[in-house]
Design a protein around this motif. Structure first.
Motif, PDB file in Angstrom:
ATOM      1  N   ILE A   1       0.837  -1.205   0.000  1.00  0.00           N
ATOM      2  CA  ILE A   1       0.000   0.000   0.000  1.00  0.00           C
ATOM      3  C   ILE A   1       0.874   1.258   0.000  1.00  0.00           C
ATOM      4  CG2 ILE A   1      -1.621   1.348   1.402  1.00  0.00           C
ATOM      5  CD1 ILE A   1      -2.888  -1.391   2.196  1.00  0.00           C
ATOM      6  N   ALA A   2       1.954   1.253   0.783  1.00  0.00           N
ATOM      7  CA  ALA A   2       2.852   2.414   0.821  1.00  0.00           C
ATOM      8  C   ALA A   2       3.496   2.641  -0.545  1.00  0.00           C
ATOM      9  CB  ALA A   2       3.926   2.214   1.887  1.00  0.00           C
ATOM     10  N   ALA A   3       3.943   1.582  -1.194  1.00  0.00           N
ATOM     11  CA  ALA A   3       4.565   1.715  -2.511  1.00  0.00           C
ATOM     12  C   ALA A   3       3.549   2.231  -3.527  1.00  0.00           C
ATOM     13  CB  ALA A   3       5.142   0.382  -2.961  1.00  0.00           C
ATOM     14  N   PHE A   4       2.340   1.680  -3.503  1.00  0.00           N
ATOM     15  CA  PHE A   4       1.298   2.121  -4.419  1.00  0.00           C
ATOM     16  C   PHE A   4       0.985   3.596  -4.210  1.00  0.00           C
ATOM     17  CE2 PHE A   4      -3.169   2.777  -5.562  1.00  0.00           C
ATOM     18  CZ  PHE A   4      -3.137   2.372  -6.889  1.00  0.00           C
ATOM     19  N   GLY A   5       0.915   4.008  -2.935  1.00  0.00           N
ATOM     20  CA  GLY A   5       0.637   5.409  -2.624  1.00  0.00           C
ATOM     21  C   GLY A   5       1.715   6.354  -3.121  1.00  0.00           C
ATOM     22  N   ARG A   6       2.935   5.854  -3.216  1.00  0.00           N
ATOM     23  CA  ARG A   6       4.060   6.666  -3.712  1.00  0.00           C
ATOM     24  C   ARG A   6       4.217   6.567  -5.222  1.00  0.00           C
ATOM     25  NH1 ARG A   6       8.423   5.046   1.026  1.00  0.00           N
ATOM     26  NH2 ARG A   6       7.035   5.628   2.730  1.00  0.00           N
ATOM     27  N   GLY A   7       3.433   5.705  -5.844  1.00  0.00           N
ATOM     28  CA  GLY A   7       3.499   5.563  -7.297  1.00  0.00           C
ATOM     29  C   GLY A   7       4.717   4.806  -7.784  1.00  0.00           C
ATOM     30  N   ILE A   8       5.270   3.929  -6.951  1.00  0.00           N
ATOM     31  CA  ILE A   8       6.433   3.140  -7.333  1.00  0.00           C
ATOM     32  C   ILE A   8       6.176   1.678  -6.999  1.00  0.00           C
ATOM     33  CG2 ILE A   8       8.085   5.027  -7.059  1.00  0.00           C
ATOM     34  CD1 ILE A   8       8.842   3.907  -4.331  1.00  0.00           C
ATOM     35  N   THR A   9       7.066   0.822  -7.460  1.00  0.00           N
ATOM     36  CA  THR A   9       6.922  -0.594  -7.144  1.00  0.00           C
ATOM     37  C   THR A   9       7.525  -0.873  -5.774  1.00  0.00           C
ATOM     38  OG1 THR A   9       9.052  -1.234  -8.104  1.00  0.00           O
ATOM     39  CG2 THR A   9       7.130  -1.217  -9.588  1.00  0.00           C
ATOM     40  N   VAL A  10       7.156  -2.011  -5.205  1.00  0.00           N
ATOM     41  CA  VAL A  10       7.716  -2.420  -3.917  1.00  0.00           C
ATOM     42  C   VAL A  10       9.229  -2.576  -4.052  1.00  0.00           C
ATOM     43  CG1 VAL A  10       7.793  -4.291  -2.219  1.00  0.00           C
ATOM     44  CG2 VAL A  10       5.603  -3.505  -3.096  1.00  0.00           C
TER      45      VAL A  10
END
Length: 84
Positions: A55-64
């Motif tokens: 969820i944090a990665a998605f929120g930042r617009g990047i991959t895990v």
């Protein structure tokens, strides 16, 4: 009974063995990051933590993977483990 769709099994022989072998030699078409990073790191985490990370990665617009590479690079900069 009716027969289901014909499924290709895991161990099914390829129709064109020579083409199949040569296809493995071709480099995958990715951005430069996937071919640059060749080592894998496996970490055991809880499903809840995995969800929070995604969820944090998605929120930042990047991959895990990108997010974790940045995190590890900050925590372990070049030369950090060297003795003076």
């Amino acid at each position: 009974m009716t027969r289901g769709a014909d499924k290709r099994g895991f161990a099914t022989r390829p129709a064109d063995p020579d083409g199949w072998i040569k296809a493995g030699e071709a480099r995958p078409e990715h951005d430069g990051a996937a071919t640059f990073y060749s080592a894998r790191l496996t970490v055991d985490i809880t499903p809840e933590l995995r969800g929070r990370i995604k969820i944090a990665a998605f929120g930042r617009g990047i991959t895990v993977a990108e997010m974790l590479r940045d995190l590890l690079a900050r925590e372990f900069p070049d030369g950090a483990g060297e003795r003076p």
